[in-house]
Design a protein around this motif. Structure first.
Motif, mmCIF file in Angstrom:
data_model
loop_
_atom_site.group_PDB
_atom_site.id
_atom_site.type_symbol
_atom_site.label_atom_id
_atom_site.label_comp_id
_atom_site.label_asym_id
_atom_site.label_seq_id
_atom_site.Cartn_x
_atom_site.Cartn_y
_atom_site.Cartn_z
ATOM 1 N N ALA A 125 0.662 -1.208 -0.044
ATOM 2 C CA ALA A 125 0.088 0.109 0.200
ATOM 3 C C ALA A 125 0.709 1.190 -0.005
ATOM 4 C CB ALA A 125 -0.729 -0.085 1.311
ATOM 5 N N VAL A 126 0.361 2.093 -0.661
ATOM 6 C CA VAL A 126 0.974 3.662 -0.732
ATOM 7 C C VAL A 126 -0.152 4.625 -0.283
ATOM 8 C CG1 VAL A 126 2.003 5.315 -2.111
ATOM 9 C CG2 VAL A 126 2.459 3.149 -2.545
ATOM 10 N N CYS A 127 -0.062 5.330 1.003
ATOM 11 C CA CYS A 127 -1.290 6.228 1.475
ATOM 12 C C CYS A 127 -0.688 7.175 2.448
ATOM 13 C CB CYS A 127 -2.102 5.178 2.087
ATOM 14 S SG CYS A 127 -1.516 3.785 3.202
ATOM 15 N N TYR A 229 -3.429 0.116 -3.598
ATOM 16 C CA TYR A 229 -3.484 -0.932 -2.986
ATOM 17 C C TYR A 229 -3.136 -2.191 -3.550
ATOM 18 C CZ TYR A 229 -5.844 1.892 0.469
ATOM 19 O OH TYR A 229 -6.209 2.994 1.206
ATOM 20 N N LEU A 230 -2.232 -2.897 -3.554
ATOM 21 C CA LEU A 230 -2.011 -4.042 -4.327
ATOM 22 C C LEU A 230 -2.287 -5.434 -3.554
ATOM 23 C CD1 LEU A 230 1.518 -2.711 -5.624
ATOM 24 C CD2 LEU A 230 -0.851 -2.805 -6.949
ATOM 25 N N LEU A 231 -2.994 -6.221 -4.092
ATOM 26 C CA LEU A 231 -3.543 -7.370 -3.434
ATOM 27 C C LEU A 231 -3.139 -8.670 -4.121
ATOM 28 C CD1 LEU A 231 -7.205 -6.226 -2.854
ATOM 29 C CD2 LEU A 231 -4.721 -5.599 -1.473
ATOM 30 N N ASN A 232 -2.288 -9.495 -3.557
ATOM 31 C CA ASN A 232 -1.856 -10.855 -3.836
ATOM 32 C C ASN A 232 -1.210 -10.755 -4.989
ATOM 33 O OD1 ASN A 232 -2.581 -11.848 -1.534
ATOM 34 N ND2 ASN A 232 -4.642 -12.655 -2.121
ATOM 35 N N GLY A 233 -0.696 -9.754 -5.605
ATOM 36 C CA GLY A 233 -0.115 -9.878 -6.987
ATOM 37 C C GLY A 233 -1.141 -10.103 -8.165
ATOM 38 N N THR A 234 -2.445 -9.767 -8.086
ATOM 39 C CA THR A 234 -3.377 -9.952 -9.000
ATOM 40 C C THR A 234 -4.377 -8.621 -9.173
ATOM 41 O OG1 THR A 234 -5.045 -11.107 -7.402
ATOM 42 C CG2 THR A 234 -3.355 -12.388 -8.633
ATOM 43 N N GLU A 235 -4.368 -7.845 -8.151
ATOM 44 C CA GLU A 235 -5.265 -6.740 -8.090
ATOM 45 C C GLU A 235 -4.639 -5.531 -7.755
ATOM 46 O OE1 GLU A 235 -9.316 -6.982 -6.506
ATOM 47 O OE2 GLU A 235 -8.707 -8.944 -5.832
ATOM 48 N N ALA A 236 -4.989 -4.270 -8.490
ATOM 49 C CA ALA A 236 -4.720 -2.977 -7.937
ATOM 50 C C ALA A 236 -5.900 -2.064 -8.004
ATOM 51 C CB ALA A 236 -3.671 -2.263 -9.200
ATOM 52 N N ALA A 269 -10.815 -0.192 -9.702
ATOM 53 C CA ALA A 269 -10.207 -1.623 -9.349
ATOM 54 C C ALA A 269 -9.745 -2.097 -10.761
ATOM 55 C CB ALA A 269 -11.459 -2.740 -9.031
ATOM 56 N N PHE A 270 -8.457 -2.886 -10.599
ATOM 57 C CA PHE A 270 -7.861 -3.374 -11.726
ATOM 58 C C PHE A 270 -7.545 -4.879 -11.432
ATOM 59 C CE2 PHE A 270 -7.532 1.163 -12.309
ATOM 60 C CZ PHE A 270 -7.169 1.559 -13.452
ATOM 61 N N ALA A 271 -8.093 -5.781 -12.448
ATOM 62 C CA ALA A 271 -7.630 -7.033 -12.196
ATOM 63 C C ALA A 271 -6.699 -7.787 -13.174
ATOM 64 C CB ALA A 271 -8.812 -7.759 -11.848
ATOM 65 N N GLN A 272 -5.690 -8.669 -12.566
ATOM 66 C CA GLN A 272 -4.953 -9.161 -13.703
ATOM 67 C C GLN A 272 -5.802 -10.233 -14.258
ATOM 68 O OE1 GLN A 272 -1.188 -11.494 -12.087
ATOM 69 N NE2 GLN A 272 -0.206 -10.170 -13.630
ATOM 70 N N ASP A 278 -5.935 -3.863 -17.834
ATOM 71 C CA ASP A 278 -5.838 -4.225 -16.414
ATOM 72 C C ASP A 278 -4.694 -4.996 -16.062
ATOM 73 O OD1 ASP A 278 -9.221 -4.643 -14.687
ATOM 74 O OD2 ASP A 278 -8.576 -3.247 -16.582
ATOM 75 N N THR A 279 -4.138 -5.983 -16.776
ATOM 76 C CA THR A 279 -3.229 -6.611 -16.573
ATOM 77 C C THR A 279 -1.867 -5.792 -16.508
ATOM 78 O OG1 THR A 279 -4.177 -8.714 -17.401
ATOM 79 C CG2 THR A 279 -1.618 -8.786 -17.270
ATOM 80 N N THR A 280 -1.677 -4.963 -17.389
ATOM 81 C CA THR A 280 -0.660 -3.995 -17.640
ATOM 82 C C THR A 280 -0.338 -3.022 -16.602
ATOM 83 O OG1 THR A 280 -0.669 -4.483 -19.979
ATOM 84 C CG2 THR A 280 0.585 -2.543 -19.262
ATOM 85 N N PHE A 281 -1.668 -2.712 -15.990
ATOM 86 C CA PHE A 281 -1.825 -1.825 -15.031
ATOM 87 C C PHE A 281 -1.314 -2.266 -13.677
ATOM 88 C CE2 PHE A 281 -3.619 0.681 -11.527
ATOM 89 C CZ PHE A 281 -3.488 2.041 -11.833
ATOM 90 N N VAL A 282 -1.916 -3.425 -13.289
ATOM 91 C CA VAL A 282 -1.368 -4.227 -12.110
ATOM 92 C C VAL A 282 -0.004 -4.579 -12.157
ATOM 93 C CG1 VAL A 282 -1.440 -6.486 -10.889
ATOM 94 C CG2 VAL A 282 -3.658 -5.519 -11.881
ATOM 95 N N GLU A 283 0.717 -5.145 -13.415
ATOM 96 C CA GLU A 283 2.046 -5.256 -13.473
ATOM 97 C C GLU A 283 2.935 -4.233 -13.185
ATOM 98 O OE1 GLU A 283 2.363 -7.162 -17.188
ATOM 99 O OE2 GLU A 283 1.689 -8.997 -16.511
ATOM 100 N N GLN A 284 2.562 -2.918 -13.999
ATOM 101 C CA GLN A 284 3.149 -1.603 -13.923
ATOM 102 C C GLN A 284 3.158 -1.045 -12.432
ATOM 103 O OE1 GLN A 284 5.483 -0.283 -16.047
ATOM 104 N NE2 GLN A 284 5.115 -2.231 -17.100
ATOM 105 N N SER A 285 2.090 -1.113 -11.780
ATOM 106 C CA SER A 285 2.047 -0.791 -10.385
ATOM 107 C C SER A 285 2.833 -1.491 -9.374
ATOM 108 C CB SER A 285 0.274 -0.889 -10.017
ATOM 109 O OG SER A 285 -0.356 -0.055 -10.630
#
Length: 304
Positions: A125-127, A229-236, A269-272, A278-285
């Motif tokens: 998390a960044v906050c 917030y990045l969750l389990n490598g699959t969500e941003a 919400a973005f999901a891999q 979405d996948t690219t956003f999660v990876e770049q995040s």
């Protein structure tokens, strides 16, 4: 009798079977059916036995998958004995391109709870103060104590602004800066208090449930204009800190200040796996977070 070639005998021995699906893979397939309308709002789900037979898994795997979808508010009546039902309005709980942005207080808690259905929970998390994350952790903690969630390991990393910088916000409207800046001190107390509570509540899971927990904080040399917030490598989950002018009571005095209410920020919400975007956003995040963690951030101690 016809023998499936995949499992046919060779010299009297069975060929190795395909790897069994994980509970997350089962959840992904069922989620896709809800998204596509194959499983309609209000429809009764197949029984756990039927799903276990369809996916070729143990019923425990199915139960874990259903708990994930229940935490995501896609299913109801998961633990009532009868088959679960698809939620009446599942679109509001979806991630990916179909997901509507929702206030952090609405959107974050079910996503965090869903993340805790994994065996190894990873949250980055960044906050500004971690208050939203603290509030969102309440539900998975309750489910752990009730025995409905049983992660084996929890890793949490949080990036917060350093105490030694001039914050972009919150700041007094008049632009005054003093060594005893009350606005800065108020933010610092909130940052430290929220971080300490979060750390205490998570680390307590070691003693109460034997969960391997690690909570780490690092300090940023700037004020983050967004929360992530990045969750389990699959969500941003991403939101802007939107500033407004408001009045606050500090030490019994009224003070005009520029500030952002992060708990009300609209969360996207973005999901891999939900498409290239979405996948690219999660990876770049993840790349962005790790770069900050490993380069310009510094050790953070949650003390006044």
């Amino acid at each position: 009798m016809v023998v499936d070639p995949e499992h046919a005998s060779v010299n009297g021995r069975k060929r190795p079977q395909r790897p069994q699906r994980t509970h997350r893979e089962v959840a992904d397939e069922l989620r896709a059916r809800i998204r596509s309308g194959v499983l309609r709002p209000g429809q009764r789900m197949p029984t756990q036995a039927q799903l276990a037979d369809e996916f070729g898994v143990e019923r425990g795997v199915v139960r874990q998958a259903l708990r994930i979808l229940h935490a995501e508010q896609l299913l109801t009546n998961v633990s009532k004995g009868a088959p679960a039902k698809v939620a009446a309005d599942p679109v509001r709980a979806l991630t990916g391109p179909a997901a509507p942005p929702l206030p952090t207080t609405v959107a974050l808690a079910p996503r965090i709870a869903a993340a805790f259905a994994a065996e190894h929970v990873e949250i980055d998390a960044v906050c500004l103060t971690s208050i939203s994350l603290n509030l969102a952790l309440g539900e998975p903690l309750r489910q752990i104590h009730a025995g409905r969630l049983k992660p084996a390991k929890v890793d949490v990393r949080i990036l917060l602004p350093s105490r030694d910088i001039d914050l972009a916000f919150p700041v007094p409207v008049d632009g005054s800066r003093h060594d005893d800046d009350t606005v800065h001190e108020r933010w610092l107390l909130q940052r430290n208090a929220q971080g300490q509570v979060l750390q205490h509540n998570l680390l307590a899971l070691r003693a109460t449930h034997g969960i391997d927990v690690r909570v780490s904080f690092r300090a940023l040399p700037f004020t983050p204009p967004v929360k992530l917030y990045l969750l389990n490598g699959t969500e941003a989950l991403f939101a802007y800190y939107t500033l407004s002018r408001r009045e606050a009571q500090i030490d019994h005095e009224s003070l005009e200040m520029y500030d952002a209410e992060g708990i009300r920020s609209m969360l996207f919400a973005f999901a891999q796996g939900a498409g290239l975007r979405d996948t690219t956003f999660v990876e770049q995040s993840h790349l962005w977070f790790n770069a900050l963690w490993e380069t310009i951030s510094s050790e953070l101690v949650l003390t006044s």
